[in-house]
Design a protein around this motif. Structure first.
Motif, PDB file in Angstrom:
ATOM      1  N   ASP A  71      40.085  33.632  48.171  1.00  0.00           N
ATOM      2  CA  ASP A  71      40.363  32.216  48.364  1.00  0.00           C
ATOM      3  C   ASP A  71      41.755  31.875  47.830  1.00  0.00           C
ATOM      4  N   ASP A  72      42.264  30.734  48.225  1.00  0.00           N
ATOM      5  CA  ASP A  72      43.617  30.334  47.855  1.00  0.00           C
ATOM      6  C   ASP A  72      43.805  30.189  46.343  1.00  0.00           C
ATOM      7  N   ALA A  73      42.728  29.846  45.634  1.00  0.00           N
ATOM      8  CA  ALA A  73      42.817  29.657  44.185  1.00  0.00           C
ATOM      9  C   ALA A  73      42.616  30.960  43.406  1.00  0.00           C
ATOM     10  N   TYR A  74      42.371  32.059  44.126  1.00  0.00           N
ATOM     11  CA  TYR A  74      42.128  33.364  43.498  1.00  0.00           C
ATOM     12  C   TYR A  74      40.936  33.314  42.550  1.00  0.00           C
ATOM     13  N   THR A  75      39.837  32.704  43.037  1.00  0.00           N
ATOM     14  CA  THR A  75      38.625  32.615  42.212  1.00  0.00           C
ATOM     15  C   THR A  75      37.462  33.429  42.772  1.00  0.00           C
ATOM     16  N   VAL A  76      37.532  33.811  44.030  1.00  0.00           N
ATOM     17  CA  VAL A  76      36.489  34.632  44.665  1.00  0.00           C
ATOM     18  C   VAL A  76      37.189  35.641  45.566  1.00  0.00           C
ATOM     19  N   ALA A  77      36.730  36.899  45.493  1.00  0.00           N
ATOM     20  CA  ALA A  77      37.354  37.936  46.323  1.00  0.00           C
ATOM     21  C   ALA A  77      36.305  38.914  46.831  1.00  0.00           C
ATOM     22  N   LEU A  78      36.542  39.424  48.012  1.00  0.00           N
ATOM     23  CA  LEU A  78      35.732  40.473  48.609  1.00  0.00           C
ATOM     24  C   LEU A  78      36.609  41.717  48.653  1.00  0.00           C
ATOM     25  N   VAL A  79      36.114  42.815  48.090  1.00  0.00           N
ATOM     26  CA  VAL A  79      36.882  44.047  47.986  1.00  0.00           C
ATOM     27  C   VAL A  79      36.062  45.179  48.583  1.00  0.00           C
ATOM     28  N   GLY A  80      36.708  46.036  49.360  1.00  0.00           N
ATOM     29  CA  GLY A  80      35.974  47.141  49.965  1.00  0.00           C
ATOM     30  C   GLY A  80      36.847  48.339  50.240  1.00  0.00           C
ATOM     31  N   THR A  81      36.234  49.311  50.873  1.00  0.00           N
ATOM     32  CA  THR A  81      36.947  50.535  51.253  1.00  0.00           C
ATOM     33  C   THR A  81      36.895  50.676  52.769  1.00  0.00           C
ATOM     34  N   PRO A  82      37.928  51.290  53.357  1.00  0.00           N
ATOM     35  CA  PRO A  82      37.987  51.371  54.813  1.00  0.00           C
ATOM     36  C   PRO A  82      36.897  52.238  55.437  1.00  0.00           C
ATOM     37  N   ASP A  83      36.205  53.038  54.638  1.00  0.00           N
ATOM     38  CA  ASP A  83      35.112  53.867  55.166  1.00  0.00           C
ATOM     39  C   ASP A  83      33.760  53.150  55.136  1.00  0.00           C
ATOM     40  N   HIS A  84      33.754  51.873  54.747  1.00  0.00           N
ATOM     41  CA  HIS A  84      32.544  51.043  54.685  1.00  0.00           C
ATOM     42  C   HIS A  84      31.550  51.482  53.610  1.00  0.00           C
ATOM     43  N   LYS A  85      31.921  52.366  52.710  1.00  0.00           N
ATOM     44  CA  LYS A  85      30.977  52.869  51.703  1.00  0.00           C
ATOM     45  C   LYS A  85      30.910  52.001  50.458  1.00  0.00           C
ATOM     46  N   ASN A  86      31.995  51.349  50.096  1.00  0.00           N
ATOM     47  CA  ASN A  86      32.030  50.551  48.872  1.00  0.00           C
ATOM     48  C   ASN A  86      32.413  49.122  49.201  1.00  0.00           C
ATOM     49  N   LEU A  87      31.744  48.203  48.519  1.00  0.00           N
ATOM     50  CA  LEU A  87      32.008  46.786  48.733  1.00  0.00           C
ATOM     51  C   LEU A  87      31.598  46.027  47.481  1.00  0.00           C
ATOM     52  N   TRP A  88      32.460  45.107  47.063  1.00  0.00           N
ATOM     53  CA  TRP A  88      32.173  44.267  45.909  1.00  0.00           C
ATOM     54  C   TRP A  88      32.503  42.822  46.246  1.00  0.00           C
ATOM     55  N   LEU A  89      31.703  41.918  45.715  1.00  0.00           N
ATOM     56  CA  LEU A  89      32.019  40.498  45.726  1.00  0.00           C
ATOM     57  C   LEU A  89      32.235  40.136  44.263  1.00  0.00           C
ATOM     58  N   ILE A  90      33.434  39.654  43.943  1.00  0.00           N
ATOM     59  CA  ILE A  90      33.782  39.338  42.565  1.00  0.00           C
ATOM     60  C   ILE A  90      34.257  37.893  42.466  1.00  0.00           C
ATOM     61  N   ALA A  91      34.117  37.329  41.265  1.00  0.00           N
ATOM     62  CA  ALA A  91      34.519  35.938  41.060  1.00  0.00           C
ATOM     63  C   ALA A  91      34.960  35.738  39.619  1.00  0.00           C
ATOM     64  N   ARG A  92      35.694  34.694  39.400  1.00  0.00           N
ATOM     65  CA  ARG A  92      36.172  34.367  38.049  1.00  0.00           C
ATOM     66  C   ARG A  92      35.057  33.827  37.161  1.00  0.00           C
ATOM     67  N   GLU A  93      33.992  33.373  37.766  1.00  0.00           N
ATOM     68  CA  GLU A  93      32.822  32.855  37.045  1.00  0.00           C
ATOM     69  C   GLU A  93      31.639  33.773  37.333  1.00  0.00           C
ATOM     70  N   PRO A  94      30.641  33.819  36.446  1.00  0.00           N
ATOM     71  CA  PRO A  94      29.511  34.734  36.645  1.00  0.00           C
ATOM     72  C   PRO A  94      28.581  34.350  37.799  1.00  0.00           C
ATOM     73  N   ARG A  95      28.695  33.126  38.293  1.00  0.00           N
ATOM     74  CA  ARG A  95      27.882  32.678  39.420  1.00  0.00           C
ATOM     75  C   ARG A  95      28.761  31.884  40.375  1.00  0.00           C
ATOM     76  N   ILE A  96      28.423  31.967  41.668  1.00  0.00           N
ATOM     77  CA  ILE A  96      29.167  31.176  42.651  1.00  0.00           C
ATOM     78  C   ILE A  96      28.185  30.422  43.527  1.00  0.00           C
ATOM     79  N   ASP A  97      28.689  29.443  44.203  1.00  0.00           N
ATOM     80  CA  ASP A  97      27.892  28.637  45.121  1.00  0.00           C
ATOM     81  C   ASP A  97      27.316  29.549  46.207  1.00  0.00           C
ATOM     82  N   PRO A  98      26.023  29.428  46.504  1.00  0.00           N
ATOM     83  CA  PRO A  98      25.414  30.284  47.531  1.00  0.00           C
ATOM     84  C   PRO A  98      26.093  30.189  48.901  1.00  0.00           C
TER      85      PRO A  98
END
Length: 180
Positions: free
Chosen positions: A116-143
């Motif tokens: 996101d523009d505020a750099y508070t939520v990010a989706l990170v992965g690998t090009p082989d589709h094996k690894n994926l993370w959803l990370i955020a600056r807070e321990p919980r995010i809006d569903p």
């Protein structure tokens, strides 16, 4: 369990694409893991998982991953990420001891797929589709925000059937806990 899977014709997955730009200064700092695909080096019941990124003088990023493992003990892994020249949003990461990081084929892809523009939520992965993370600056995010990011993962061909949502108490492993 989520059952989101997207494939193109003939069973081939969609291509993974990273963001067009990434400000590493803004990206650095503490992130909480909101969810991930299973990892062979992290047990499925790990809790309070965080990643702390620090931009180094040489342009690399120091990576400190911490969690509480399945036995209730604090755990830490330290690595280094190197930006891929000319490919914003793409880094190569190694968690080998520093003296061994020169060994070929020991770095993993780490692509920022959405942020996101505020750099508070990010989706990170690998090009082989094996690894994926959803990370955020807070321990919980809006569903709704989580759903939008997972929809992007599905659009890029990630199979979320085995998605893991770790326990996040809002705490993070400290240096003192690791010493104790």
């Amino acid at each position: 369990m989520l059952s989101r899977k997207k494939e193109t014709t003939l069973g081939q997955r969609s291509a993974v694409t990273s963001v067009g730009s990434l400000d590493l200064d803004r990206y650095c700092g503490l992130w909480y893991e909101i969810g991930r695909l299973p990892l062979r080096w992290e047990d499925d019941t790990a809790a309070d998982i965080t990643a702390d990124y620090t931009l180094e003088d040489d342009g690399s990023v120091r990576v400190v991953n911490r969690c509480i493992d399945k036995s209730g003990a604090p755990s830490q892994a330290i690595g280094r990420a190197t930006p891929v020249h000319g490919k914003p949003g793409r880094l190569q990461v190694s968690f080998l001891p520093e003296l061994l990081r020169w060994v070929p084929f020991t770095k993993g892809d780490y692509w920022v797929l959405k942020i996101d523009d505020a750099y508070t939520v990010a989706l990170v992965g690998t090009p082989d589709h094996k690894n994926l993370w959803l990370i955020a600056r807070e321990p919980r995010i809006d569903p709704a925000i989580e759903a939008a990011y997972l929809d992007e993962a599905t659009r890029q061909g990630f199979d979320l059937e085995r998605w893991i949502t770790p326990v996040q108490s809002g705490q993070h492993v400290t240096d003192d806990q690791l010493k104790g």
